[in-house]
Design a protein around this motif. Sequence first.
Motif, PDB file in Angstrom:
ATOM      1  N   HIS A   1     -16.852  17.786  11.538  1.00 42.38           N
ATOM      2  CA  HIS A   1     -18.061  16.973  11.636  1.00 42.38           C
ATOM      3  C   HIS A   1     -19.182  17.643  10.862  1.00 42.38           C
ATOM      4  O   HIS A   1     -19.131  18.822  10.555  1.00 42.38           O
ATOM      5  CB  HIS A   1     -18.458  16.788  13.098  1.00 42.38           C
ATOM      6  N   ARG A   2     -20.204  16.858  10.546  1.00 39.32           N
ATOM      7  CA  ARG A   2     -21.367  17.393   9.841  1.00 39.32           C
ATOM      8  C   ARG A   2     -22.242  18.169  10.814  1.00 39.32           C
ATOM      9  O   ARG A   2     -22.457  17.745  11.939  1.00 39.32           O
ATOM     10  CB  ARG A   2     -22.180  16.263   9.215  1.00 39.32           C
ATOM     11  N   ASN A   3     -22.733  19.285  10.369  1.00 39.90           N
ATOM     12  CA  ASN A   3     -23.642  20.088  11.163  1.00 39.90           C
ATOM     13  C   ASN A   3     -25.041  19.871  10.590  1.00 39.90           C
ATOM     14  O   ASN A   3     -25.502  20.618   9.724  1.00 39.90           O
ATOM     15  CB  ASN A   3     -23.230  21.556  11.114  1.00 39.90           C
ATOM     16  N   THR A   4     -25.708  18.844  11.059  1.00 36.43           N
ATOM     17  CA  THR A   4     -26.995  18.447  10.467  1.00 36.43           C
ATOM     18  C   THR A   4     -28.086  19.488  10.693  1.00 36.43           C
ATOM     19  O   THR A   4     -28.995  19.610   9.874  1.00 36.43           O
ATOM     20  CB  THR A   4     -27.443  17.086  11.028  1.00 36.43           C
ATOM     21  N   GLU A   5     -28.007  20.237  11.788  1.00 30.55           N
ATOM     22  CA  GLU A   5     -29.033  21.256  12.033  1.00 30.55           C
ATOM     23  C   GLU A   5     -28.954  22.355  10.971  1.00 30.55           C
ATOM     24  O   GLU A   5     -29.972  22.756  10.405  1.00 30.55           O
ATOM     25  CB  GLU A   5     -28.865  21.864  13.428  1.00 30.55           C
TER      26      GLU A   5
END
Length: 71
Positions: free
Chosen positions: A23-27
């Motif tokens: 998954h994308r780690n937006t933080e």
Amino acid sequence: MSSDDTEEDDSGIRTVTPLSRPHRNTEMDAIGWGIFIVMFVVALPVIPLFVVYWLLDRAFGSGDRPEEATG
């Protein structure tokens, strides 16, 4: 001691928790972009100094003239 205790299982990752899906780690993405922008803003005023230094070195420096360096 049984033979099962001494054998290593190399079939995959050994863990007690289930693996998560990618998954994308937006933080962390936001932190990375923030660091890039700060570094860009800090480096932007320095770029003209490097260009002036490079131009002066090309004009007055020894450059790539091996015949002068050898004698």
